[in-house]
Write an enzyme that holds these catalytic residues in place. Structure first.
Site, short mmCIF file in Angstrom:
data_model
loop_
_atom_site.label_atom_id
_atom_site.label_comp_id
_atom_site.label_asym_id
_atom_site.label_seq_id
_atom_site.Cartn_x
_atom_site.Cartn_y
_atom_site.Cartn_z
N THR A 66 0.84 -1.13 0.16
CA THR A 66 -0.06 -0.04 0.03
C THR A 66 0.94 1.23 0.09
O THR A 66 0.40 2.25 -0.69
CB THR A 66 -0.90 -0.06 1.23
OG1 THR A 66 -1.91 -1.30 1.10
CG2 THR A 66 -1.81 1.45 1.39
N SER A 114 1.33 -7.24 -0.46
CA SER A 114 2.37 -8.29 0.52
C SER A 114 2.01 -9.72 0.24
O SER A 114 2.66 -10.72 0.43
CB SER A 114 2.07 -8.08 2.14
OG SER A 114 0.74 -7.94 2.15
N THR A 145 1.05 -4.25 4.61
CA THR A 145 0.70 -4.19 5.79
C THR A 145 -0.16 -5.52 6.11
O THR A 145 -0.13 -6.18 7.07
CB THR A 145 -0.25 -3.50 6.63
OG1 THR A 145 -1.27 -3.15 5.92
CG2 THR A 145 0.70 -1.88 6.47
#
Length: 379
Positions: A66, A114, A145
């Site tokens: 992000t 991720s 995250t």
């Protein structure tokens, strides 16, 4: 302004303030693209060469997420394309202020959400971080995250350098109003350059806070204060250029003894092919885990983490005869010695990559998940 330079302690170059050296938001689903070849850039020399010699060297190893996201509009806080901006473009927006903190170089390891990284990529990430640390005083890793609590624990278990490693990301993409991405990247560099987390292992930095790798977990899918360390609290804060450290992970007590400080998991000693398949089973009322255990055992899975549940004794015993190693944990992060299921999986995976001895696996779990400060009551 607080300035950071390099200090020499017992022949080791370490970072210290005011000294001189004598010698997510959920990322948008996307089909992961192949990892590009890593591209590295050298530090950009500041105008003042004397200042450059005094500044710590920090390398950013960027993986996307992000923090590198591009939004549809300036107010698309949850609608964006993760892993879209290159780290050099992002870093340029922190200049000239970041050049007063550190001499920064970059490595574009990848640019994915991720969830787009496999364990084999984690292996390569560790080697990339260790290569960067050969010349840098500290490393910052950027990631999404969504699985940052896995990224940080993997690096904590595998990076063999005592130099600071800081992982950061963002809950809002780089291009929206009020994004946390710029501040998080800036503060991660400040934290890494300060040297205050030397021998802490890898730490996670978001929202002006930094956390221990073993303890941090993501507590909210949208809010910027998402990462928490519920039982013991965070390690400290970054306030402008001041790093305020209030506690440390127990491994710091062995900083002067590399043999005790380092983990057994030196990836230079194994290949990616040595990394076994390890899975997690979540228990719940009425869960039928036997079928899953049997299927995974027959598929060649080497380890299974049972989170809040278990199979029947007969099925589990048969799986163990087929070489499956089981570990049990709770479904949630609770208790100082209990590992979050995703982290227990990583520790079991690495343990099985380095030994076939179940007793040694038990010993490593006791040592690494139950680490605490050793206090001499008679001193």
């Amino acid at each position: 302004m607080r300035r950071f330079t390099v200090a020499c302690i017992q022949g080791l170059a370490v970072l210290a303030p005011n000294t001189a050296c004598a010698a997510a938001t959920p990322e948008m689903a996307a089909t992961p693209a192949p990892l590009p070849a890593m591209q590295a850039t050298e530090p950009s020399p500041p105008a003042d060469a004397a200042d450059a010699a005094a500044l710590p060297r920090v390398t950013i190893v960027a993986t996307g997420g992000t923090i590198a996201g591009v939004s549809d509009t300036r107010t698309s806080f949850q609608s964006y394309r993760a892993g879209s901006l290159g780290i050099d473009e992002m870093l340029s927006e922190l200049r000239p202020q970041i050049d007063e903190v550190a001499d920064v170089a970059t490595v574009q390891f990848g640019n994915r959400p991720s969830g787009g990284y496999a364990i084999a990529d984690f292996y390569d990430l560790t080697l990339a971080v260790e290569e960067a640390l050969e010349t840098a005083d500290a490393v910052v890793v950027t990631s999404g995250t969504g699985s940052m609590d896995e990224f940080v624990y993997w690096l904590d278990l595998t990076v063999q350098s005592r130099k600071p490693v800081v992982i950061t990301g963002a809950m809002r993409p780089w291009t929206v109003i009020g994004t946390d991405a710029h501040a998080n990247l800036f503060n991660a560099i400040v934290l890494a350059a300060s040297g205050e987390t030397r021998c802490f292992g890898t730490v996670l930095m978001l929202n002006d806070e930094f956390h221990a790798a073993k303890e941090a977990w993501k507590g909210d899918a949208y809010r910027m204060d998402t990462f928490v360390s519920r039982e013991l609290g965070n390690l400290g804060f970054i306030d402008e250029l001041d790093v305020r450290t209030y506690r440390a992970p127990p491994r710091v007590q062995h900083c002067s003894d590399p043999g005790r400080w380092m983990t057994p998991f030196d990836l230079n000693a194994i290949s990616k092919d040595d990394l076994p398949r390890v899975e997690v089973l979540i228990g719940y009322q009425g869960a039928g885990l036997d079928e899953a255990i049997t299927a995974w055992a027959e598929a060649g899975v080497r380890g299974i983490v049972l989170a809040g549940g278990r199979g029947s004794g007969e099925v589990q015993e048969k799986a163990e005869e087929m070489g499956v190693v089981f570990r049990r944990t709770h479904r949630f992060r609770t208790g100082t010695d209990n590992l979050y299921p995703q982290k227990a999986r990583l520790l079991l995976l690495l343990s099985l990559a380095f030994t076939d001895d179940p007793d040694q696996v038990d010993a490593w779990f006791d040592e690494l998940s139950g680490a605490e400060f050793q206090v001499d009551p008679g001193r």
